[in-house]
Scaffold this active site. Structure first.
Site, PDB file in Angstrom:
ATOM      1  N   GLY A 339      -0.538  40.549  58.308  1.00 53.32           N
ATOM      2  CA  GLY A 339       0.538  41.522  58.475  1.00 53.32           C
ATOM      3  C   GLY A 339       1.530  41.689  57.330  1.00 53.32           C
ATOM      4  CB  CYS A 344      -0.265  45.410  57.305  1.00 50.98           C
ATOM      5  SG  CYS A 344      -1.368  44.792  56.064  1.00 50.98           S
ATOM      6  CG  ASP A 377      -5.160  39.215  51.428  1.00 51.15           C
ATOM      7  OD1 ASP A 377      -4.753  40.170  50.757  1.00 51.15           O
ATOM      8  OD2 ASP A 377      -6.085  39.306  52.264  1.00 51.15           O
ATOM      9  N   GLY A 378      -1.654  39.806  50.276  1.00 54.39           N
ATOM     10  CA  GLY A 378      -0.833  40.875  50.845  1.00 54.39           C
ATOM     11  C   GLY A 378       0.659  40.670  50.662  1.00 54.39           C
ATOM     12  N   GLY A 399      -3.472  44.642  46.837  1.00 56.33           N
ATOM     13  CA  GLY A 399      -4.048  45.952  47.114  1.00 56.33           C
ATOM     14  C   GLY A 399      -3.147  47.029  46.540  1.00 56.33           C
ATOM     15  NE  ARG A 424      -9.733  54.846  54.010  1.00 52.54           N
ATOM     16  CZ  ARG A 424     -10.711  55.715  54.214  1.00 52.54           C
ATOM     17  NH1 ARG A 424     -10.426  56.964  54.524  1.00 52.54           N
ATOM     18  NH2 ARG A 424     -11.968  55.369  54.133  1.00 52.54           N
ATOM     19  N   GLY A 425      -4.847  51.465  54.764  1.00 54.31           N
ATOM     20  CA  GLY A 425      -5.183  50.168  55.333  1.00 54.31           C
ATOM     21  C   GLY A 425      -6.614  50.176  55.823  1.00 54.31           C
ATOM     22  CG  MET A 426      -9.562  47.693  54.229  1.00 55.93           C
ATOM     23  SD  MET A 426     -10.708  48.973  53.701  1.00 55.93           S
ATOM     24  CE  MET A 426     -12.259  48.150  54.023  1.00 55.93           C
ATOM     25  N   GLY A 427      -7.472  48.832  58.359  1.00 56.13           N
ATOM     26  CA  GLY A 427      -7.344  48.946  59.809  1.00 56.13           C
ATOM     27  C   GLY A 427      -6.779  50.298  60.220  1.00 56.13           C
ATOM     28  NE  ARG A 439     -10.113  43.936  56.248  1.00 53.79           N
ATOM     29  CZ  ARG A 439     -10.244  43.935  54.926  1.00 53.79           C
ATOM     30  NH1 ARG A 439     -11.329  44.403  54.371  1.00 53.79           N
ATOM     31  NH2 ARG A 439      -9.297  43.475  54.168  1.00 53.79           N
TER      32      ARG A 439
HETATM   33  P1  XMP Z   1      -0.878  44.823  49.775  1.00 51.88           P
HETATM   34  O1  XMP Z   1       0.501  44.427  50.209  1.00 51.88           O
HETATM   35  O2  XMP Z   1      -1.274  44.225  48.468  1.00 51.88           O
HETATM   36  O3  XMP Z   1      -1.838  44.186  50.885  1.00 51.88           O
HETATM   37  O4  XMP Z   1      -1.039  46.315  49.790  1.00 51.88           O
HETATM   38  C1  XMP Z   1      -3.236  44.206  50.778  1.00 51.88           C
HETATM   39  C2  XMP Z   1      -3.832  43.364  51.887  1.00 51.88           C
HETATM   40  O5  XMP Z   1      -3.494  43.907  53.177  1.00 51.88           O
HETATM   41  C3  XMP Z   1      -4.508  43.555  54.117  1.00 51.88           C
HETATM   42  N1  XMP Z   1      -4.906  44.787  54.807  1.00 51.88           N
HETATM   43  C4  XMP Z   1      -4.466  45.131  56.036  1.00 51.88           C
HETATM   44  N2  XMP Z   1      -3.703  44.461  56.937  1.00 51.88           N
HETATM   45  N3  XMP Z   1      -3.852  46.301  58.395  1.00 51.88           N
HETATM   46  C5  XMP Z   1      -3.408  45.051  58.124  1.00 51.88           C
HETATM   47  O6  XMP Z   1      -2.712  44.454  58.953  1.00 51.88           O
HETATM   48  C6  XMP Z   1      -4.626  47.040  57.553  1.00 51.88           C
HETATM   49  O7  XMP Z   1      -5.000  48.163  57.827  1.00 51.88           O
HETATM   50  C7  XMP Z   1      -4.952  46.406  56.317  1.00 51.88           C
HETATM   51  N4  XMP Z   1      -5.716  46.793  55.250  1.00 51.88           N
HETATM   52  C8  XMP Z   1      -5.656  45.779  54.365  1.00 51.88           C
HETATM   53  C9  XMP Z   1      -5.646  42.922  53.346  1.00 51.88           C
HETATM   54  O8  XMP Z   1      -5.563  41.531  53.546  1.00 51.88           O
HETATM   55  C10 XMP Z   1      -5.341  43.321  51.909  1.00 51.88           C
HETATM   56  O9  XMP Z   1      -5.882  42.429  50.959  1.00 51.88           O
END
Ligand code: XMP
Length: 520
Positions: A339, A344, A377-378, A399, A424-427, A439
């Site tokens: 999160g 996210c 990560d993130g 990302g 875009r988020g993978m979710g 995922r």
């Molecule tokens: P940043 O902050 O670098 O984060 O843009 C990238 C990471 O976010 C995760 N990720 C998601 N987490 N919903 C989530 O809760 C999503 O749709 C989603 N898409 C990606 C993933 O770990 C990535 O590396």
């Protein structure tokens, strides 16, 4: 490193991780909640080393990885990351065959010896060769000529590959075998690039060297421009991340694919990862939103049993128990983060997740015991966040920081005079429809009612990865200079933390000025 220094008035304020985080165990802290204290330093930022070991056979020269997201990492991004010393994880929101091609593109990127050069035969017409160049969009027009038995017959030089000669046979236009410069595989020795470099210096005007075996079968081609590029690279501070055969390194993400009965599809996972390994993939990431789960654990176990030496990343988790579970299943590096990502919404939608610095502390202590590494990560938006993350982890995954780069997939769009790229988020619903639903534990069926855990957004276009990484690396090196850390191990040992008040956070950014130019 044991704390051997004499006690100082600093000590109650600026605490090492093992005092600071347990003392703040009632609250989840993230990057902006803390700051690092400076320490006596003899280290200049430019002299710091950023090498990091993620698994026994996975070594990066910079601790930065581009995220396995469909708006961040395909082959172009992975090549740029590896050329800068980092790693790209190719996402899995694409057909399996395409993911194989993406990995091949990275592994076959310029690496000195072209092992399977494009060849032509003596019987072909120059017109056929011109058509081939046009069809395959080759950026070169010189080709080795081999006969039906694979023996070298000569070299077709670019200056005869012209429409004027279209009706002539290759055999009429080639430079004959006796006049072609060759070297045997044995003569190339242990350092083929140095040997080829010497050859090109000694043979003025020759730009191509063909590699043959004792029976004159063609085994490769070395070009002067590749040799010059690689010789330059060797002088750079941050060398490209390469495998033992001098190919750029590349990672690929896989999901916990299930069959029609909802069971883990072990056979399909193994077949696909086997094909990725054949293409030379250096690391596989089993990527999901909830890594402390049976599906991820079983996938890691299956892969570990089938590929005992293959570096495996798995995640995501935010607990010590999650790290222990995945380490016991066979993962080498664990992704930490639930999160925090810029796209996210997991914390809003599902009400779960842990602020990143607390999550990194808790997981890092379990990881050290299990002798695995962790990847932050993130949530990283600036180089200062990376420095903070690296006090507890071995590398970061980003990302949003790379999604606006030229090398990220997707086109630039112009809105009110500004340039953007989609991120875009993978979710997000769109990404899940394109394949990433597993995922997040959902079926790939848009008709089902699922709650997306990510948004579709835009990032301002920000130029090349080289440029973005130069800024980030400069920032990491500055941070290490302030802490007197010559390398990342010392950064982890020396870091001391303090919490920051809301007023302290405002103080940390430019304030009370009219900003004309941003720092980068
Ligand atoms: P940043 O902050 O670098 O984060 O843009 C990238 C990471 O976010 C995760 N990720 C998601 N987490 N919903 C989530 O809760 C999503 O749709 C989603 N898409 C990606 C993933 O770990 C990535 O590396």
């Amino acid at each position: 490193m044991a704390a051997t220094h004499n006690s100082s008035p600093d000590d109650p304020f600026y605490q090492p991780a093992d005092e600071f985080f347990p003392a703040n165990n009632k609250i989840g802290l993230t990057f902006d909640d803390i700051t690092l204290a400076t320490l006596f330093s003899e280290i200049l930022p430019r002299d710091t080393q950023l090498d990091t070991q993620l698994a026994e056979i996975l070594h990066l020269h910079i601790p930065v990885i581009s995220a396995d997201m469909d708006t961040v990492t395909e082959s172009r991004m992975a090549i740029a990351m590896a050329l800068n010393g980092g790693l790209g994880l190719i996402h899995y929101n694409m057909p399996e065959r395409q993911q194989l091609s993406e990995v091949s593109r990275v592994k076959n990127h310029v690496h000195g010896l072209i092992q399977e050069p494009i060849k032509v035969s003596p019987e072909q017409l120059i017109g056929d060769v011109l058509a081939l160049i046009e069809q395959k969009k080759f950026g070169f027009s010189t080709f080795p000529v081999v006969d039906g038995k694979g023996k070298l017959a000569g070299l077709l030089s670019g200056h005869v590959v012209k429409p004027r000669y279209a009706g002539k046979k290759v055999s009429e236009a080639l430079t004959p075998r006796a006049q072609v410069h060759t070297i045997t595989k044995k003569e190339l020795g242990r350092d083929p690039i140095a040997r080829a470099d010497k050859f090109f210096t000694e043979h003025i005007g020759i730009h191509k060297l063909l590699v043959v075996d004792d029976d004159d079968h063609l085994h490769g081609l070395i070009t002067m421009s590749d040799v010059e590029r690689i010789t330059q690279e060797r002088k750079a501070q941050f060398k490209p991340a390469r495998d033992a055969h001098f190919h750029l390194i590349c990672g690929a993400a896989v999901s916990t694919t299930r069959n029609a009965f909802g069971e883990l599809d072990r056979e399909r996972i193994l077949t696909h990862v086997g094909a990725l390994v054949e293409r030379g993939v250096d690391v596989i990431a089993v990527s999901t939103a909830h890594g402390h789960s049976k599906g991820v654990g079983d996938t890691v176990k299956v892969l570990r049993a089938a590929f005992p030496k293959l570096p495996l990343i798995a995640g995501n988790v935010t607990s010590a128990a999650g790290v222990e579970y995945l380490a016991d299943c066979g993962a080498n590096a664990i992704k930490v983060g639930q999160g925090p990502g810029s796209i996210c919404t997991t914390r809003i939608v599902a009400g779960v997740g842990i602020p990143q610095m607390t999550a990194l502390y808790v997981t890092s202590r379990a990881a050290a015991k299990r002798k695995v590494t962790i990847l932050a990560d993130g949530g990283i938006t600036k180089s200062g966040d990376i420095v903070k993350a690296l006090t507890l982890s071995q590398a970061v995954i980003c990302g949003g920081l790379f999604a606006g780069c030229n090398e990220a997939p997707g086109d630039v769009v112009e809105i009110s005079g500004k340039l953007y790229k989609e991120y875009r988020g993978m979710g997000s619903l769109a990404a899940m429809k394109a394949g990433s639903a597993a995922r997040y534990g959902h079926e790939k069926n848009p008709a089902l009612k699922v709650a997306p855990e990510g948004v579709e957004a835009l990032k301002e276009a920000c130029g090349s990865v080289d440029r973005v990484l130069a800024q980030l690396i400069g920032g990491i090196q500055s941070g290490m200079g302030y802490l007197g850390a010559a390398n990342l191990e010392q950064l982890r040992q020396k870091a001391r933390y303090i919490r920051v008040s809301p007023a302290g956070q405002r103080e940390a950014a430019p304030h009370d000025v009219v900003e004309l130019k941003t720092g980068n």
